[in-house]
Design an enzyme around this catalytic site. Structure first.
Site, short mmCIF file in Angstrom:
data_model
loop_
_atom_site.label_atom_id
_atom_site.label_comp_id
_atom_site.label_asym_id
_atom_site.label_seq_id
_atom_site.Cartn_x
_atom_site.Cartn_y
_atom_site.Cartn_z
N CYS A 75 -0.26 -40.84 -48.02
CA CYS A 75 -0.37 -39.44 -48.32
C CYS A 75 -1.08 -39.65 -49.84
O CYS A 75 -0.45 -39.56 -50.56
CB CYS A 75 0.78 -38.48 -48.39
SG CYS A 75 0.06 -36.93 -49.27
N CYS B 158 0.06 -36.58 -52.47
CA CYS B 158 1.37 -36.44 -52.78
C CYS B 158 2.32 -37.38 -52.02
O CYS B 158 2.19 -38.56 -52.39
CB CYS B 158 2.18 -34.90 -52.69
SG CYS B 158 1.83 -34.21 -51.00
N SER B 159 3.46 -37.10 -51.36
CA SER B 159 4.08 -37.94 -50.68
C SER B 159 4.62 -37.80 -49.28
O SER B 159 5.49 -37.75 -48.79
CB SER B 159 5.55 -38.23 -51.49
OG SER B 159 6.17 -36.96 -51.64
N CYS B 160 3.69 -36.87 -48.47
CA CYS B 160 3.86 -36.13 -47.14
C CYS B 160 4.20 -37.67 -46.26
O CYS B 160 3.78 -38.72 -46.39
CB CYS B 160 2.62 -35.70 -46.47
SG CYS B 160 2.28 -34.39 -47.50
#
Lengths: 98, 221
Positions: free
Chosen positions: B120, B123-125
């Site tokens: 991602c 962000c940090s999906c």
């Protein structure tokens, strides 16, 4: 954008990603803006994150696609193999026919 | 002077926000999160117990959940077909509760021809419902930037050499979809039972940076 925007693209369609860095929440990464790719999957419409981020809980829906790009065209000095791909999920209002 | 925890301390506005001193002790982001949490509780949007319940729910999820799904797909072709076309239903059929408001899950299959890698960049999906919290490196700027520019180089650092014959496909989960990689079933596992196969499915193999363990290497662990 209207409430119930119809999907404009189908798998296989060539599309270009629009460019722009508006001073608000967007989910279209800069590295893929301006690039031309191919629609791989139409998922469905989701609540538009660009208005959700500002408290909108209304029916503002945005069709979402998985768009496939050739790595060799996205990065000038790509070191991998010619067949390598990058797939990015992009909302319809960021896409135009190419 | 009565002792109060930072949580209960009030500032001049009457909000239960931690004051400057408490914020400094907590660090900027922890202080900010605490301020937001107390505002949400004060406005009646959430209850304090909701936060704890969510934290407990997140902590209860682990890569073992994803590993069970993968192992089942390896032994059951019908399940695998459903997993690839309608993953949410297939996973629920295995007995997992997936919240109706969770991001849609997609399962992508690694084959002799195609290798998938998940990132991602924004962000940090991450497919938390099946893998729990993402590892620190997944959230790092270095991984997020380099996984798209130089995926083969990144995988090499994980010890994975992807053949030039194989198409490497990076999936950037920028929006409402979370991806889980279905790694290839390792060779030499034809006789293995599903419960033992689960142990070969690592977290990293479901992100796509490494293949599943081979039975020989897992015997050592």
């Amino acid at each position: 954008m209207t409430d119930a925007e119809e999907p404009r693209f189908r798998p296989g369609d060539r599309v270009r990603v629009l460019t722009g860095t508006p001073p608000r929440h967007i989910r279209t990464p800069a590295f893929i803006q301006g690039q031309t790719g191919v629609i791989e999957v139409f998922y469905r419409a989701f609540k538009n994150p660009e208005s959700l981020a500002y408290g909108d809980s209304g029916p503002n829906m945005a069709p979402l696609y998985r768009v496939r790009f050739d790595q060799g065209t996205v990065w000038r000095d790509y070191q991998g193999c010619p067949n390598d791909k990058i797939c990015v999920d992009i909302y319809q209002h960021w896409l135009e026919p190419a | 002077m009565t002792e109060k925890t930072p949580h209960q301390k009030s500032d001049s506005t009457g909000h239960g926000r931690p004051d400057a001193e408490a914020r400094e002790q907590l660090g900027y982001f922890a202080g900010r999160v605490m301020a937001m949490e107390s505002l949400l509780i004060e406005k009646g949007i959430i209850q304090g117990s909701d936060v704890q319940r969510m934290a407990d729910e997140i902590d209860s999820q682990s890569p073992t959940d994803g590993a069970r799904v993968v192992a089942r797909a390896w032994v059951d072709p019908d399940f695998k077909a459903r997993l690839l076309t309608d993953p949410m239903t297939a996973i629920r059929d295995l007995g997992y509760e997936l919240a109706s408001n969770m991001p849609r899950l997609e399962v992508v299959e690694n084959t002799e021809q195609v290798n998938h890698l998940i990132v991602c960049t924004l962000c940090s999906c991450y497919p938390r419902a099946l893998l729990g919290r993402p590892p620190q490196w997944y959230k790092s700027l270095a991984y997020r930037a380099r996984a798209v520019v130089d995926p083969r180089g990144v995988m090499k650092e994980f010890g994975t050499e992807v053949s030039e014959e194989v198409e490497l496909r990076v999936l950037d989960s920028t929006a409402d979809i979370r991806f889980l990689v279905l790694p290839q079933r390792p060779k030499g596992t034809e006789e293995m039972r599903e419960d033992d196969l689960v142990k070969l499915v690592t977290r990293d193999s479901m992100i796509g940076v490494t293949p599943a363990r081979s039975p020989a290497s897992s015997a050592v662990l």
